[in-house]
Design an enzyme around this catalytic site. Structure first.
Site, PDB file in Angstrom:
ATOM      1  N   SER A 128      -0.567   5.482   2.515  1.00 28.97           N
ATOM      2  CA  SER A 128      -0.999   4.086   2.562  1.00 28.97           C
ATOM      3  C   SER A 128      -0.895   3.540   3.978  1.00 28.97           C
ATOM      4  CB  SER A 128      -0.125   3.241   1.644  1.00 28.97           C
ATOM      5  OG  SER A 128      -0.404   1.870   1.840  1.00 28.97           O
ATOM      6  N   TYR A 138       8.205  -0.032  -0.382  1.00 27.91           N
ATOM      7  CA  TYR A 138       7.014   0.796  -0.612  1.00 27.91           C
ATOM      8  C   TYR A 138       6.529   1.380   0.717  1.00 27.91           C
ATOM      9  CZ  TYR A 138       2.052   1.671  -1.774  1.00 27.91           C
ATOM     10  OH  TYR A 138       0.807   2.216  -1.947  1.00 27.91           O
TER      11      TYR A 138
END
Ligand SMILES: Cc1cc2nc3c(=O)[nH]c(=O)nc-3n(C[C@H](O)[C@H](O)[C@H](O)COP(=O)(O)OP(=O)(O)OC[C@H]3O[C@@H](n4cnc5c(N)ncnc54)[C@H](O)[C@@H]3O)c2cc1C
Lengths: 439, 248
Positions: B140, B153
């Protein structure tokens, strides 16, 4: 988020939730609504917008099984017709009924009970559905069809999502030898001419007319009639015969911006219509199915040519006995108002029963209008003509009709409402359209 | 240049929106598929769809990214080692909850880093021994700089990005291709209900196309929408003194 239908009018705030599987749908319905299912949003107006929540079925787009002996395809409700064509035309199968765009879902086709250019020969889409799984307000999933829970089935086809969420369906495809259509183009000088031509074309599988609704006086109703048949293998030129089902599709283009409303004035549309009519020289040709059924799909987002305010489609049907008078009255009113309508389509429907299905034996006229105050005034006049002639409007196109017109046009309405009440559906399944119409 | 692969594809996290989209594109390309997820029963409708649409050779398998002790046995249980392994496993989690509860943060880190690193590490060893294969990890842009709103995250994804980069460095001469995918915003179940900027948001199918294209052309690191490369360049180069006062 703000949601709208294909006409981009109206735009309404609604919470959009996507169902990827049955559990998601059950969870959304358990919230108690009011909510409505949504397919690919190709209904023009507010039918697929929930007053609070809108449940998109686009995540449920799996094909589940196909029986090559019977042609029955079972799939989830969010499968696009485009994908069915892509997979099954090369294998020699075609949808039994198709609307004028392939960007619709199976659920949307059942909920609107869509018709195609073959309505007089094949009926509407619901006539080819063997069974469907319907999620009700209490979370139960009921399988219904012509022979199973037939009342629920009858109300669900054409029921615009107001009887529950269609999760899956099984329906019959038809075999074809090629991906081509043998098309004939004919020209009619006036209304009587085109009506006679339709009656003469009853033996053809597909027929539809483009009508110049700005032509007045003796030219009123001048039209081009297109009729077609699935081409047989022996009708293809030798070069195409080796791969008869391999129709290489055109690349879609996108309208790059919103066209200012000024571009669509009476003059430009009038000139376009006149030119189109003149170029429609009578002829016979072989064209691929994509050009025959979906000429507009190659222009993605063509709804943007009507600019920011959006547009609305007006589609009515008149019973056979009053069609001649009614069409004349409609065309006079449109011609007098001088409101530009690019696309005016005329079609002769065959017989159809069904609680809420739109088609009835008679003529249907469909017109596009920009959403403006002048248009909305004209449409009220057209409503009166439709009501006086015993006709009705198509809910999948509607964004503005009133409850009285609906009630006069749909005699099955009371039965539909009674069934919704009996199953406890009325409080949970509601759309912006159904609230507008008092359903 | 890497030759275009033809062998089977294992998709870890196949029930996710990205996993489903990637499976469709590989099936369309004629590749045999193994769809793996925690509850393989839920993959049956997808498997039926791929068989019907593309006449694809598809099977399903049970895979739990958090059960790292079982990863070696999982791969060995597949029979032949797949040609390509795609890992789409991930969990966005809730930053607020992660801050308050270490167990929640741990789960986010394990799902995004520990689990994927374990299974991809096992696959890498086997591919290295065989001398061929492709590993594709979906990481990501959140891993490129920690932000107040999702740094747990982000930290896990940063770890995965570094892991993939190291793996690539190690295996580049062993005939094993390693691709890092940084999707940016994608319209999936994970982001449902969030207000995502249209121009920066990809559909799952765009990710899928990008993955197949990267494998075919031998790319190492891809941003699904190219504009993200620029955005992340800017975000990475903001001095810390400035960055800590922003609300990104
Ligand atoms: C260019 C164009 C040409 C068209 N040509 C024709 C034509 O020739 N003939 C014709 O009949 N129609 C035609 N239409 C209309 C179109 O076929 C219908 O509006 C169809 O219902 C749209 O399908 P959809 O999947 O987009 O559904 P939506 O527009 O999303 O929904 C339409 C209705 O179906 C309901 N619905 C959708 N999915 C479900 C579900 N899973 N369960 C329960 N209810 C559901 C919605 O609540 C809504 O009431 C045309 C539309 C366009 C844009």
């Amino acid at each position: 988020m703000k949601l709208s239908g294909w006409g981009r009018f109206p735009r309404v705030e609604s919470r959009l939730v996507t169902a990827r599987d049955q559990d998601d749908a059950v969870r959304a319905v358990a919230g108690g609504g009011p909510l409505i299912a949504r397919g690919n949003g190709r209904a023009y107006g507010d039918a697929a917008i929930g007053p609070r929540t809108t449940l998109s079925l686009l995540g449920m787009d799996r094909m589940l099984g196909f029986d090559p002996d019977s042609g029955v395809l079972t799939c989830e409700a969010g499968v696009l017709l485009r994908d069915i064509l892509g997979v099954f035309v090369p294998r020699g199968w075609f949808p039994p009924v198709t609307p004028g765009t392939k960007m619709v879902t199976v659920g949307g086709m059942i909920a609107a009970d869509v018709h195609g250019k073959n309505h007089h020969a094949a009926g509407s889409f619901g006539d080819h559905v063997d069974s469907l799984d319907l999620l009700l307000a209490d979370g139960r999933v009921v399988t219904c069809g012509p022979n199973r829970a037939p009342e629920l089935f009858a109300a669900t086809r054409g029921g615009m999502g107001l009887t529950g969420v269609i999760l899956r369906a099984s329906f019959r495809l038809i075999p074809v030898e090629t991906g081509y259509i043998r098309q004939e183009t004919l020209r009619a000088d006036d209304l009587a001419g085109i009506m006679a031509m339709f009656e003469d074309s009853a033996g053809w599988t597909y027929s539809v007319a483009w009508i110049d609704c700005l032509a007045k006086g003796p030219r009123m109703g001048r039209s081009l009639l297109f009729r077609g048949e699935h081409a047989r293998l022996d009708e293809l030129p030798a070069a195409a015969r080796a791969r008869p089902l391999d129709v290489t599709l055109r690349r879609a283009r996108t309208v790059p911006f919103d066209v200012p409303a000024i571009a669509l004035n009476r003059l430009s549309v009038g000139a376009f219509n006149a030119l189109y009519w003149r170029l429609g020289t009578p002829r016979e040709e072989l064209i691929d199915y994509d050009r025959f059924f979906y000429p507009l799909d190659s222009l993605l987002e063509w709804n943007r040519i009507y600019g920011r305010p959006g547009f609305t489609q007006y589609q009515c049907v008149l019973p056979l006995s009053t069609s001649a008078d009614g069409l004349r009255a409609l065309l006079s009113a449109i011609g007098a108002a001088g409101n530009a309508s690019f696309l005016a389509v005329l079609k002769l429907f065959g017989r159809q029963d069904g609680l809420m299905s739109f088609p009835m034996e008679g003529y249907t006229l469909a017109l596009d209008f920009p959403a403006s105050t002048a248009t909305l005034g004209l449409l009220l006049d057209l409503d009166a003509i439709v009501a006086d002639h015993g006709g009705r409007l198509y809910l999948a196109k509607d964004a503005r009709m009133g409850a009285a017109l609906l009630r006069r046009g749909y005699p099955g309405l009371d039965g539909f409402q009674a069934l919704r009440a009996a199953h406890g559906l009325a409080a949970v399944f509601r759309s912006v359209q159904s609230e507008r119409l008092g359903l | 240049m890497t030759a275009v692969s033809t062998g089977s594809v294992l998709i870890l996290g196949a029930a996710s929106d990205m996993g489903r989209a990637i499976a469709r594109r590989y099936a369309e390309a004629g590749r045999a598929l193994i769809l793996a997820a925690r509850t393989p029963e839920r993959l049956e409708t997808d498997a039926a769809d791929l068989r019907l649409r593309f006449k694809a050779d598809v099977r399903t398998a049970a895979f739990d990214a958090l059960d790292t002790a079982g990863h070696a046995a999982f791969l060995d249980g597949l029979g032949a080692l797949p040609d390509t392994v795609v890992c789409v496993v991930g969990l966005l989690g809730d930053q607020g909850k992660s801050q308050r509860d270490a167990a929640v943060a741990r789960r986010v880190i394990d799902t995004n880093l520990t689990g994927p690193a374990s299974i991809l590490g096992e696959a890498a060893n086997r591919m290295e021994a065989r001398g061929s294969g492709t590993i594709i990890g979906v990481s990501s842009v959140a891993g490129e700089r920690g932000r107040a709103s999702n740094y747990v995250y982000g930290a896990a994804k940063a770890g995965l990005t570094a892991f993939l980069s190291g793996l690539r460095n190690r295996l580049s001469r062993a005939g094993v291709q390693v691709i890092t995918v940084k999707p940016g915003f994608v319209r999936t179940r994970m982001t449902e209900g969030m207000a995502l900027p249209g121009a920066l948001t990809a559909e799952p199918d765009e990710v899928a196309r990008a993955v197949l294209a990267a494998q075919a052309t031998g790319r190492d690191v891809i941003y699904v929408r190219p504009v993200w490369r620029l955005i992340m360049l800017v975000i990475r180069s903001l001095p810390e003194a400035v960055f800590k006062r922003t609300k990104l």
